[in-house]
Design an enzyme around this catalytic site. Structure first.
Site, PDB file in Angstrom:
ATOM      1  N   CYS A  63      -5.675   2.807  -5.960  1.00  0.00           N
ATOM      2  CA  CYS A  63      -4.703   3.902  -5.785  1.00  0.00           C
ATOM      3  C   CYS A  63      -4.529   4.714  -7.070  1.00  0.00           C
ATOM      4  O   CYS A  63      -4.214   4.161  -8.122  1.00  0.00           O
ATOM      5  CB  CYS A  63      -3.367   3.293  -5.354  1.00  0.00           C
ATOM      6  SG  CYS A  63      -1.991   4.442  -5.410  1.00  0.00           S
ATOM      7  N   VAL A 130       5.517   1.993   2.853  1.00  0.00           N
ATOM      8  CA  VAL A 130       5.408   0.890   1.901  1.00  0.00           C
ATOM      9  C   VAL A 130       4.235   1.221   0.984  1.00  0.00           C
ATOM     10  O   VAL A 130       3.071   1.078   1.362  1.00  0.00           O
ATOM     11  CB  VAL A 130       5.196  -0.431   2.657  1.00  0.00           C
ATOM     12  CG1 VAL A 130       4.845  -1.546   1.695  1.00  0.00           C
ATOM     13  CG2 VAL A 130       6.467  -0.771   3.432  1.00  0.00           C
ATOM     14  N   TYR A 194      -5.691  14.657  -1.074  1.00  0.00           N
ATOM     15  CA  TYR A 194      -5.125  13.934   0.081  1.00  0.00           C
ATOM     16  C   TYR A 194      -4.836  14.889   1.234  1.00  0.00           C
ATOM     17  O   TYR A 194      -5.031  14.556   2.403  1.00  0.00           O
ATOM     18  CB  TYR A 194      -3.846  13.178  -0.322  1.00  0.00           C
ATOM     19  CG  TYR A 194      -4.157  11.859  -0.989  1.00  0.00           C
ATOM     20  CD1 TYR A 194      -4.266  10.693  -0.246  1.00  0.00           C
ATOM     21  CD2 TYR A 194      -4.396  11.795  -2.360  1.00  0.00           C
ATOM     22  CE1 TYR A 194      -4.586   9.487  -0.836  1.00  0.00           C
ATOM     23  CE2 TYR A 194      -4.711  10.595  -2.971  1.00  0.00           C
ATOM     24  CZ  TYR A 194      -4.810   9.443  -2.204  1.00  0.00           C
ATOM     25  OH  TYR A 194      -5.141   8.252  -2.795  1.00  0.00           O
TER      26      TYR A 194
END
Ligand SMILES: N[C@@H](CCC(=O)N[C@@H](CS)C(=O)NCC(=O)O)C(=O)O
Length: 320
Positions: A63, A130, A194
């Protein structure tokens, strides 16, 4: 993928994309700040003083947002003060997990099997996504912050009085310029890739890709004749840009279809990214195996077969 609804884990597949096919990125939910004396920071509540051994960082090597936090833990010499756990690269039905696998460091505090279990521990009725990174407070047994932009700002200075490595990556004299660069690069590039990758309409994709390459073209000329983005010192803005450039050819070019050009087609930007990569302690934070497998195998709505492509060749010497 999935998310928590009132503390219950539920599968969600496309709750991140709006009706017009555009990625909707929700605000991070935990926005407290560690400060030298526990005084409240710019957001959230006080009571999180900078104490060695008190906090723990949960990240995924894949990430780019979590990568910022691991980089600042290294750059500021916080490795012995702040513990580190690393998730498995695959984000599937249970979201991020600590399942066995190369490079995984399980949760030493609670033996959590998944990251969502940490969120429920912090807030039994939590509703939301999350995400990693997660900065955990072992004293109050809660999440200090799950916003990487805030975490790197606090790591930059909060621990300076208790033994952090000196060095200010967000000096007051440059802060307005850093913030403006961060905003532009976030929208066009960090989040732009993204927006392109998760777009479910042609127009949303077209607009995002245009923004990605406008930003890269602008950065190529901005960095010509300069060593760093802002002033003549290395700042937070450089590291925030780095984690996206690092992943560009390996995953954003193919998987997210940002394929007009690669990083290797921008000589100035490539040399700049390689310079940052060569800085001490950076290479050990990089795991291209986690990066490629995570993107190509976790986002099955984008890549249903889960095939991880063989190329392109790496442009970061010695990177694995
Ligand atoms: N604003 C957050 C974003 C973090 C984020 O989106 N992380 C991704 C991984 S790259 C994640 O955990 N996504 C899981 C999900 O949305 O379910 C930050 O910068 O800390």
């Amino acid at each position: 993928m999935g998310m928590l609804i009132e503390g219950r884990w539920e599968s969600d597949d496309d709750k991140l994309v709006g009706e017009d096919g555009t990625l909707q990125r929700p605000e991070s939910a935990f926005r407290n700040w560690i400060t030298p004396d526990g005084a409240p920071g710019p957001t959230g509540e006080g009571g999180f003083a900078a104490e060695p051994g008190r906090y723990h960082l949960y990240v995924a090597r894949a990430c780019p947002w979590a990568h910022r936090a691991t980089l600042f833990r290294e750059l500021k010499g916080l490795q012995t003060m702040i513990g580190l756990s690393i998730t498995h690269w695959l984000m599937a039905d249970d979201g991020w997990t600590f399942a066995n696998g190369p490079g995984v460091i399980p949760d030493p505090l609670h033996g959590a099997e998944t990251v969502w279990q940490l969120y429920v521990r912090a807030d039994p009725r939590y509703t939301g996504r999350v995400t990693v990174p997660v900065l955990w407070d072992t004293q109050r047994e809660t999440i200090v912050s799950n916003e990487s932009a805030d975490i790197i700002r606090m790591f930059n200075s909060a621990f300076d009085g208790v033994g952090a490595t000196s060095g200010d990556f967000a000096p007051a004299a440059l802060i307005d310029e850093i913030d403006a660069l961060n905003d532009r690069i976030y929208d066009g590039l960090n989040n732009g890739v993204y927006k392109a990758g998760f777009a479910t309409s042609q127009s949303a994709y077209d607009e995002a890709v245009r923004g990605v390459f406008d930003t890269l073209d602008w950065l190529e000329s901005h960095l010509s004749g300069r060593t760093w983005l802002c002033g003549d010192v290395q700042t937070e803005a450089d590291w925030r840009l780095f984690t996206t450039l690092l992943r560009f050819d390996a995953v954003y070019h193919g998987h997210f279809k940002c394929n007009l050009r690669q990083l290797r087609d921008y000589p100035v930007l490539l040399a700049y990214a390689q310079r940052l990569y060569a800085a001490p302690a950076v290479a050990p934070t990089v795991d291209f195996d986690h990066i490629s497998r995570h993107y190509y195998q976790s986002h099955r709505q984008i890549n249903p077969t889960g095939i991880v492509p063989a190329g392109p060749d790496p442009v970061f010497p010695g990177a694995v």
